[in-house]
Enzyme design. Structure first.
Site, PDB file in Angstrom:
ATOM      1  N   CYS A  48     -56.613  56.677-122.529  1.00  0.00           N
ATOM      2  CA  CYS A  48     -57.814  57.513-122.458  1.00  0.00           C
ATOM      3  C   CYS A  48     -57.946  58.138-121.071  1.00  0.00           C
ATOM      4  CB  CYS A  48     -59.049  56.687-122.805  1.00  0.00           C
ATOM      5  SG  CYS A  48     -59.131  56.286-124.566  1.00  0.00           S
ATOM      6  N   ARG A  88     -57.993  72.388-148.515  1.00  0.00           N
ATOM      7  CA  ARG A  88     -58.933  71.300-148.335  1.00  0.00           C
ATOM      8  C   ARG A  88     -59.965  71.326-149.461  1.00  0.00           C
ATOM      9  NH1 ARG A  88     -55.615  68.945-146.047  1.00  0.00           N
ATOM     10  NH2 ARG A  88     -55.808  67.729-144.148  1.00  0.00           N
ATOM     11  N   CYS A 137     -57.318  64.415-147.219  1.00  0.00           N
ATOM     12  CA  CYS A 137     -56.136  64.751-146.424  1.00  0.00           C
ATOM     13  C   CYS A 137     -54.952  64.057-147.086  1.00  0.00           C
ATOM     14  CB  CYS A 137     -56.339  64.233-145.002  1.00  0.00           C
ATOM     15  SG  CYS A 137     -54.866  64.218-143.973  1.00  0.00           S
ATOM     16  N   HIS A 138     -53.751  64.594-146.875  1.00  0.00           N
ATOM     17  CA  HIS A 138     -52.613  63.982-147.571  1.00  0.00           C
ATOM     18  C   HIS A 138     -52.384  62.525-147.160  1.00  0.00           C
ATOM     19  CE1 HIS A 138     -49.238  65.394-150.296  1.00  0.00           C
ATOM     20  NE2 HIS A 138     -49.194  64.088-150.270  1.00  0.00           N
ATOM     21  N   THR A 139     -52.810  62.157-145.972  1.00  0.00           N
ATOM     22  CA  THR A 139     -52.622  60.770-145.523  1.00  0.00           C
ATOM     23  C   THR A 139     -53.380  59.802-146.450  1.00  0.00           C
ATOM     24  OG1 THR A 139     -52.467  61.667-143.283  1.00  0.00           O
ATOM     25  CG2 THR A 139     -52.650  59.276-143.489  1.00  0.00           C
ATOM     26  N   HIS A 168     -60.920  59.721-144.354  1.00  0.00           N
ATOM     27  CA  HIS A 168     -61.032  59.772-142.886  1.00  0.00           C
ATOM     28  C   HIS A 168     -61.425  61.149-142.361  1.00  0.00           C
ATOM     29  CE1 HIS A 168     -56.929  61.061-143.770  1.00  0.00           C
ATOM     30  NE2 HIS A 168     -56.992  61.748-142.656  1.00  0.00           N
ATOM     31  N   GLU A 169     -61.565  62.136-143.259  1.00  0.00           N
ATOM     32  CA  GLU A 169     -61.953  63.474-142.790  1.00  0.00           C
ATOM     33  C   GLU A 169     -63.388  63.667-143.253  1.00  0.00           C
ATOM     34  OE1 GLU A 169     -58.578  66.331-143.123  1.00  0.00           O
ATOM     35  OE2 GLU A 169     -60.089  67.715-143.830  1.00  0.00           O
ATOM     36  N   CYS A 200     -60.049  65.807-139.131  1.00  0.00           N
ATOM     37  CA  CYS A 200     -58.614  65.480-139.135  1.00  0.00           C
ATOM     38  C   CYS A 200     -57.770  66.755-139.226  1.00  0.00           C
ATOM     39  CB  CYS A 200     -58.219  64.517-140.240  1.00  0.00           C
ATOM     40  SG  CYS A 200     -56.425  64.234-140.240  1.00  0.00           S
ATOM     41  N   CYS A 259     -61.555  54.880-126.525  1.00  0.00           N
ATOM     42  CA  CYS A 259     -62.428  53.880-125.893  1.00  0.00           C
ATOM     43  C   CYS A 259     -62.941  54.390-124.559  1.00  0.00           C
ATOM     44  CB  CYS A 259     -61.692  52.544-125.730  1.00  0.00           C
ATOM     45  SG  CYS A 259     -60.499  52.530-124.367  1.00  0.00           S
ATOM     46  N   CYS A 265     -55.179  55.859-127.666  1.00  0.00           N
ATOM     47  CA  CYS A 265     -56.045  54.797-127.126  1.00  0.00           C
ATOM     48  C   CYS A 265     -55.499  53.401-127.454  1.00  0.00           C
ATOM     49  CB  CYS A 265     -57.439  54.970-127.724  1.00  0.00           C
ATOM     50  SG  CYS A 265     -58.584  53.658-127.322  1.00  0.00           S
ATOM     51  N   ARG A 305     -56.303  53.310-131.357  1.00  0.00           N
ATOM     52  CA  ARG A 305     -55.290  54.215-131.928  1.00  0.00           C
ATOM     53  C   ARG A 305     -55.104  53.907-133.414  1.00  0.00           C
ATOM     54  NH1 ARG A 305     -49.506  52.965-129.433  1.00  0.00           N
ATOM     55  NH2 ARG A 305     -50.678  53.236-127.512  1.00  0.00           N
ATOM     56  N   CYS A 310     -59.057  52.830-121.359  1.00  0.00           N
ATOM     57  CA  CYS A 310     -57.664  52.352-121.248  1.00  0.00           C
ATOM     58  C   CYS A 310     -56.780  53.382-120.544  1.00  0.00           C
ATOM     59  CB  CYS A 310     -57.125  52.030-122.638  1.00  0.00           C
ATOM     60  SG  CYS A 310     -56.842  53.501-123.641  1.00  0.00           S
TER      61      CYS A 310
HETATM   62  P1  NAD Z   1     -50.634  69.031-148.115  1.00  0.00           P
HETATM   63  O1  NAD Z   1     -50.187  68.256-149.269  1.00  0.00           O
HETATM   64  O2  NAD Z   1     -51.854  69.878-148.221  1.00  0.00           O
HETATM   65  O3  NAD Z   1     -49.446  69.990-147.605  1.00  0.00           O
HETATM   66  C1  NAD Z   1     -48.113  69.582-147.491  1.00  0.00           C
HETATM   67  C2  NAD Z   1     -47.219  70.786-147.831  1.00  0.00           C
HETATM   68  O4  NAD Z   1     -45.856  70.445-147.534  1.00  0.00           O
HETATM   69  C3  NAD Z   1     -47.266  71.174-149.300  1.00  0.00           C
HETATM   70  O5  NAD Z   1     -47.552  72.558-149.425  1.00  0.00           O
HETATM   71  C4  NAD Z   1     -45.873  70.825-149.822  1.00  0.00           C
HETATM   72  O6  NAD Z   1     -45.427  71.706-150.846  1.00  0.00           O
HETATM   73  C5  NAD Z   1     -45.029  70.980-148.552  1.00  0.00           C
HETATM   74  N1  NAD Z   1     -43.766  70.220-148.547  1.00  0.00           N
HETATM   75  C6  NAD Z   1     -43.565  68.941-148.954  1.00  0.00           C
HETATM   76  N2  NAD Z   1     -42.265  68.585-148.769  1.00  0.00           N
HETATM   77  C7  NAD Z   1     -41.653  69.664-148.243  1.00  0.00           C
HETATM   78  C8  NAD Z   1     -40.319  69.928-147.837  1.00  0.00           C
HETATM   79  N3  NAD Z   1     -39.363  68.996-147.931  1.00  0.00           N
HETATM   80  N4  NAD Z   1     -40.028  71.158-147.325  1.00  0.00           N
HETATM   81  C9  NAD Z   1     -40.985  72.110-147.222  1.00  0.00           C
HETATM   82  N5  NAD Z   1     -42.269  71.923-147.593  1.00  0.00           N
HETATM   83  C10 NAD Z   1     -42.597  70.716-148.099  1.00  0.00           C
HETATM   84  O7  NAD Z   1     -50.799  67.971-146.911  1.00  0.00           O
HETATM   85  P2  NAD Z   1     -51.664  68.091-145.544  1.00  0.00           P
HETATM   86  O8  NAD Z   1     -52.992  67.452-145.762  1.00  0.00           O
HETATM   87  O9  NAD Z   1     -51.556  69.467-145.015  1.00  0.00           O
HETATM   88  O10 NAD Z   1     -50.834  67.074-144.611  1.00  0.00           O
HETATM   89  C11 NAD Z   1     -49.528  67.418-144.184  1.00  0.00           C
HETATM   90  C12 NAD Z   1     -48.877  66.230-143.492  1.00  0.00           C
HETATM   91  O11 NAD Z   1     -49.540  65.953-142.256  1.00  0.00           O
HETATM   92  C13 NAD Z   1     -48.948  64.932-144.293  1.00  0.00           C
HETATM   93  O12 NAD Z   1     -47.724  64.238-144.097  1.00  0.00           O
HETATM   94  C14 NAD Z   1     -50.081  64.174-143.631  1.00  0.00           C
HETATM   95  O13 NAD Z   1     -49.991  62.778-143.814  1.00  0.00           O
HETATM   96  C15 NAD Z   1     -49.838  64.563-142.196  1.00  0.00           C
HETATM   97  N6  NAD Z   1     -50.956  64.395-141.263  1.00  0.00           N
HETATM   98  C16 NAD Z   1     -50.654  63.958-140.005  1.00  0.00           C
HETATM   99  C17 NAD Z   1     -51.655  63.841-139.065  1.00  0.00           C
HETATM  100  C18 NAD Z   1     -51.327  63.447-137.664  1.00  0.00           C
HETATM  101  O14 NAD Z   1     -52.257  63.201-136.886  1.00  0.00           O
HETATM  102  N7  NAD Z   1     -50.062  63.390-137.284  1.00  0.00           N
HETATM  103  C19 NAD Z   1     -52.978  64.136-139.408  1.00  0.00           C
HETATM  104  C20 NAD Z   1     -53.242  64.620-140.697  1.00  0.00           C
HETATM  105  C21 NAD Z   1     -52.227  64.748-141.620  1.00  0.00           C
HETATM  106 ZN    ZN Z   2     -55.832  63.266-142.150  1.00  0.00          ZN
END
Ligand code: NAD
Ligand code: ZN
Length: 375
Positions: A100, A367, A42-44, A64-65, A172, A94, A108, A112, A97
């Protein structure tokens, strides 16, 4: 009993992961040791590996995925036993809390997401080591390892028949994107939805909009290669901001008679977050932030944009409660009501884990599933 196994260790920011033999300590009270079968990128994970806009913490086992099977349980664990099939989740439940117990929240108090903690909650120590030197954990999951230890509240028990190479992505990205739309934005039938960022998370958000019956789903991405694939997820129109000289908010307002009804940001870029909010129609527009921003990012917009009756929200894990809600999402897949295959663009062996990073950096993958059990 300590287990010796392989793990992909991030030794320093931006350096390729190295497969090492690590020692994994037994689970302590309220902890579970699991054998990972499949994990995905995942991107995170990539942000914390690059550590450009995030706190660096190394050496660390990211990931994490994933999906796996319980190997052993620590003292006090009664809801899981050896052999149970589980999905680890970066934000736990949990069950006791205020969060939850609230219908609104999945934040959580105990479990969290905490991206800067590299140790277990109970004793502040790591369960991973190499020759006695501790290796840090990541978001309570650290799934880039053949075995990992998590808190019991970070594991959702799922249908043992589920194919783990597919349902691992529910742990995720797919749940996060779908939930951001269905649980947080909650689009009305016939509405317009803009999705910023068409990666795995964004296309899951698009899928949520399609399921909700949105009539227009506008995909915005800097990478036009995303557009062809995005059609499979119900995206009806595409905008690449690089093709326009004016702000993308204006482009969207022109195309939609003043703005979209809902917008979901899945990029992690703060400029895109502001654009997503300002692209919403006044009077009723709702924007949902999903992307993980740089730790020093600041969201700047005129307060008048709120006075004009727009709403800004954010979510982790699409507001799903992991232990309560994930088993049901797995059943949706088992009943063929949710397609996961189309998100999985690549699969690599554990030894080739760095390829998953390359595919994501180049914007080629949605993915990439990493086969840990087959090595
Ligand atoms: P990814 O890299 O597969 O996709 C991100 C996309 O965004 C890419 O296609 C990229 O070209 C595009 N992008 C980047 N900057 C941009 C901009 N300024 N304008 C338009 N498009 C743009 O990533 P992903 O795995 O799909 O994750 C996406 C985001 O979600 C990441 O920031 C990740 O950390 C976040 N995330 C958050 C949670 C949550 O629970 N909130 C969970 C998982 C992932
Ligand atoms: Zn993730």
């Amino acid at each position: 009993q300590v287990i010796k196994c392989k793990a992909a260790v991030a030794w320093a920011a931006g350096e390729p992961l190295k497969i090492e033999e690590v020692e994994v300590a037994p689970p302590q009270a309220m902890e579970v040791r699991i054998k990972i079968h499949y994990t995905a990128l995942c991107h995170t994970d990539l942000y914390f590996w690059e550590a450009k806009g995030q706190t660096p913490l190394f050496p660390r086992i990211l990931g994490h995925e994933a999906a796996g099977v319980v190997e052993s349980v620590g003292e006090g664990v009664t809801d899981l036993k050896e052999g149970d099939t589980v999905l680890p989740v970066f934000t736990g439940e949990c069950g006791e809390c205020r969060h939850c117990k609230s219908e609104e929240s999945n934040m959580c108090d105990l479990l969290r997401i905490n991206t800067d903690r590299g140790v277990m909650i109970s004793d502040g120590k790591s369960r991973f080591s190499i020759n006695g030197k501790p290796i840090y954990h990541f978001v309570g999951t650290s799934t880039f390892s053949e075995y990992t230890v998590t808190h019991v509240g970070s594991l959702a028990k799922i249908n043992p028949e589920a194919p783990l190479d597919k349902v691992c992505i529910l742990s995720c990205g797919v749940s996060t994107g779908m939930g951001a739309t269905l649980n947080v934005a909650k689009p009305k039938k016939g509405s317009s939805v803009a999705i910023f960022g068409l990666g795995g998370v964004g296309l899951a958000a698009a899928e949520g909009a399609r399921i909700a019956g949105a009539s227009r789903i506008i995909g915005i991405d800097l990478n036009s290669d995303r557009f062809e694939k995005a059609k499979l997820f119900g995206v009806t129109e595409f905008i690449n901001p690089l093709d326009y000289k004016k702000p993308i908010q204006e482009v969207i307002a022109e195309k939609t008679d003043g703005g979209v009804d809902y917008s979901i940001e899945c990029t992690g870029n703060v400029k895109a977050m502001i654009q997503a909010f300002e692209s919403c129609h006044d009077g009723w527009g709702v924007a949902v932030l999903v992307g993980v921003p740089h730790s020093d990012a600041v969201f700047a917009t005129s307060p008048v944009n709120f006075l004009n009756e727009r709403t800004l929200k954010g979510t982790f894990f699409g507001n799903y409660k992991p232990r309560t809600d994930l088993p049901g999402l797995v059943e949706l897949y088992m009943d063929k009501k949710l397609e996961l295959e189309k998100f999985i663009t690549h699969e690599v062996s554990f030894a080739d884990i760095n390829k998953a990073f390359d595919y994501m950096i180049k914007g080629e993958s949605l993915r990439c599933v990493i086969n840990v059990i087959g090595n």
